[in-house]
Design an enzyme around this catalytic site. Sequence first.
Site, short mmCIF file in Angstrom:
data_model
loop_
_atom_site.label_atom_id
_atom_site.label_comp_id
_atom_site.label_asym_id
_atom_site.label_seq_id
_atom_site.Cartn_x
_atom_site.Cartn_y
_atom_site.Cartn_z
N GLN A 88 24.70 33.15 44.92
CA GLN A 88 25.09 34.11 45.98
C GLN A 88 25.22 33.17 47.36
O GLN A 88 24.49 32.76 47.54
CB GLN A 88 24.27 35.14 46.24
CG GLN A 88 24.63 36.44 47.10
CD GLN A 88 25.94 37.09 46.61
OE1 GLN A 88 25.96 37.17 45.42
NE2 GLN A 88 26.57 37.52 47.40
N LYS A 91 25.01 43.69 41.01
CA LYS A 91 25.71 42.60 40.17
C LYS A 91 24.70 42.72 38.85
O LYS A 91 25.18 43.05 37.73
CB LYS A 91 25.99 41.37 40.57
CG LYS A 91 26.91 41.14 41.46
CD LYS A 91 26.92 39.89 42.13
CE LYS A 91 28.09 39.81 43.38
NZ LYS A 91 28.20 38.63 43.97
N ASP A 93 32.08 32.84 39.25
CA ASP A 93 32.72 33.02 40.27
C ASP A 93 34.08 32.39 40.48
O ASP A 93 35.01 32.78 41.38
CB ASP A 93 31.85 32.25 41.42
CG ASP A 93 31.02 33.45 42.10
OD1 ASP A 93 31.44 34.71 42.35
OD2 ASP A 93 29.98 33.09 42.71
N1 GUN Z 1 29.37 36.28 48.67
C1 GUN Z 1 30.28 37.01 49.29
N2 GUN Z 1 31.12 37.25 48.16
C2 GUN Z 1 30.74 36.52 47.10
C3 GUN Z 1 31.25 36.09 45.93
O1 GUN Z 1 32.39 36.67 45.21
N3 GUN Z 1 30.51 35.35 45.07
C4 GUN Z 1 29.29 34.97 45.75
N4 GUN Z 1 28.73 33.83 44.82
N5 GUN Z 1 28.93 35.03 46.89
C5 GUN Z 1 29.56 35.96 47.68
#
Ligand code: GUN
Length: 285
Positions: free
Chosen positions: A97, A53, A120
């Site tokens: 996350q 990311k 998100d």
């Molecule tokens: N963990 C797995 N997929 C995601 C996501 O799309 N966003 C976040 N914040 N954590 C994750």
Amino acid sequence: MSFQLIDGKEIAKQVRNELKAEVNRLREHGLVPGLAVILVGNHPASESYVRGKIRASEEVGIHSELIRLSETAREEELLAEVQRLNRDPNIHGILVQLPLPAHMDPARVIAVIDPAKDVDGFTPLNTGNMMIGQDALKPCTPVGIIELLKRADISVAGKHVVVVGRSNIVGKPVSILLQQENATVTMCHSRTKDLAYHTRQADILVAAVGRAEMITADHVKEGVVVIDVGVNRREDGKLVGDVRFDEVAPLASAITPVPGGVGPMTIAMLLANTVTAAKRIHGLD
Ligand code: GUN
């Protein structure tokens, strides 16, 4: 049957190129979109996702910050960090996350994120607005799936889509977005009886269960479009999806690979949400 391999890596690259041009225009007007990613602990898969990311953000010109908290940090420390970022004018997107360590409550943490910075799309406000078809920042993987289908020229209107998995991150929101695109959606999950009966009805099958290669040739009808959201490490160390690719692909009309399918689109949509959030915060949308 020969199948179309839906190249998420290539399609995500196109999206990133479009975003790069847009970020350049914003930067010329003095606006640098900013994304903050908070990682608690050092879960190996999360480390790798977060690196991806941050790298992708830098590549398109989005300012990014990685904030690390230790596995043993108190929930209050994480909440304080989120609140600090809510106030930071250089940050337009905040991502915590998941998963969080067991002593933290993800719902409490997510609820503290400013919905305007919720890239998100996980806060109750954005979830609710998405559900009723109002303007919202929407979750990245579901939007990535919709965008992938669009750009691969696969229409969903009137199609029977079967979604396997009912998570808040993928299964539930993708079913809502697919209905908004006029698909007929069936939801299946761990307690569904005779899963294969349901999945064999699918024109489009979305596998988002998180169990390595559980969808086999017996689960699909010929000509199906398969979207594999799973990312699982097999015992031999190989990265595989929720779909047994070698068995299912010859029956499919189109299928996403793992890796290189949905994953890169999730990241591209996170960048798109960050740009959208930055523009809205600055009244440019
Ligand atoms: N963990 C797995 N997929 C995601 C996501 O799309 N966003 C976040 N914040 N954590 C994750």
